[in-house]
Design a protein around this motif. Structure first.
Motif, PDB file in Angstrom:
ATOM      1  N   VAL A 294      26.364  39.534  37.322  1.00 34.38           N
ATOM      2  CA  VAL A 294      26.948  38.478  37.764  1.00 34.38           C
ATOM      3  C   VAL A 294      25.821  37.392  37.993  1.00 34.38           C
ATOM      4  N   GLU A 295      26.382  35.959  37.503  1.00 32.41           N
ATOM      5  CA  GLU A 295      25.185  34.923  37.556  1.00 32.41           C
ATOM      6  C   GLU A 295      25.499  34.160  38.737  1.00 32.41           C
TER       7      GLU A 295
ATOM      8  N   PRO B 105      30.767  43.134  53.023  1.00 36.53           N
ATOM      9  CA  PRO B 105      31.017  42.114  54.031  1.00 36.53           C
ATOM     10  C   PRO B 105      30.646  40.716  53.606  1.00 36.53           C
ATOM     11  N   TYR B 106      30.286  40.395  52.597  1.00 40.60           N
ATOM     12  CA  TYR B 106      30.019  39.057  52.025  1.00 40.60           C
ATOM     13  C   TYR B 106      31.342  38.505  51.205  1.00 40.60           C
ATOM     14  N   ALA B 107      32.078  39.442  50.896  1.00 42.91           N
ATOM     15  CA  ALA B 107      33.380  38.911  50.160  1.00 42.91           C
ATOM     16  C   ALA B 107      34.407  38.422  50.771  1.00 42.91           C
ATOM     17  N   GLY B 108      34.717  38.819  51.961  1.00 38.70           N
ATOM     18  CA  GLY B 108      35.814  38.187  52.815  1.00 38.70           C
ATOM     19  C   GLY B 108      37.176  38.727  52.247  1.00 38.70           C
TER      20      GLY B 108
ATOM     21  N   VAL C 243      25.391  38.753  45.219  1.00 37.64           N
ATOM     22  CA  VAL C 243      25.728  39.908  44.064  1.00 37.64           C
ATOM     23  C   VAL C 243      25.038  39.817  42.760  1.00 37.64           C
ATOM     24  N   THR C 244      24.365  40.737  42.102  1.00 37.30           N
ATOM     25  CA  THR C 244      23.928  40.901  40.911  1.00 37.30           C
ATOM     26  C   THR C 244      24.704  41.324  39.767  1.00 37.30           C
ATOM     27  N   HIS C 245      25.449  42.439  40.306  1.00 33.31           N
ATOM     28  CA  HIS C 245      26.390  42.982  39.436  1.00 33.31           C
ATOM     29  C   HIS C 245      27.700  43.442  40.135  1.00 33.31           C
TER      30      HIS C 245
END
Length: 147
Positions: free
Chosen positions: A134-135, A71-74, A140-142
């Motif tokens: 992912v930094e 839901p956050y990626a668009g 998102v962490t990974h």
């Protein structure tokens, strides 16, 4: 009897125990799963590529894990690993791995990448399963490339 994976909903017997234990340990993801499900359409894991599975041992629900459109990626081609939780007494037995591998298994048919947001204590678990850290992103962490 080996652990079996089956589709579930928040109405599945044993779901309340998962939710209660997760809250006692400071995790809100199972409660958010129930609340989202009650809100409706975009939270029912029924769009293309989405799924929600429970891990059962002797018909007792001992874990949960799912996959949805992120839901956050668009972007509908980016999926998200959702709501992975194992009852404390069953951790370390490979059930989390089984659930996440189930989430990954056919993800490439619908998604190009799977994102997730994990607590720091779970970073090694996801990295062992092939997810890359992912930094700099709050949501998102990974991620894992699946297509």
């Amino acid at each position: 009897m080996p652990v079996q994976l089956r589709p579930i909903t928040p109405g599945t017997i044993g779901f309340g125990e998962l939710e209660s234990e997760s809250l006692r340990h400071g995790f809100r993801m199972i409660g958010r799963l129930r609340q989202g499900w009650e809100r409706g359409a975009d939270h029912r894991f029924d769009r293309p590529g989405e799924m929600l599975a429970g891990a059962f041992l002797d018909d007792a629900l001992i874990g949960v894990g799912g996959r949805s459109i992120d839901p956050y990626a668009g972007d509908r081609r980016i999926g998200r690993v959702r709501h992975v939780y194992i009852l404390e007494g069953h951790r370390g037995a490979g059930i989390g791995r089984l659930l996440v591998e189930n989430v990954i298994r056919d993800a490439g048919q619908h998604f190009s990448r799977l994102n997730l947001r994990a607590p720091p204590a779970a970073f090694g678990f996801y990295e062992h399963l092939g997810f890359a850290r992912v930094e700099g992103l709050e949501t998102v962490t990974h991620h894992l490339l699946v297509a």
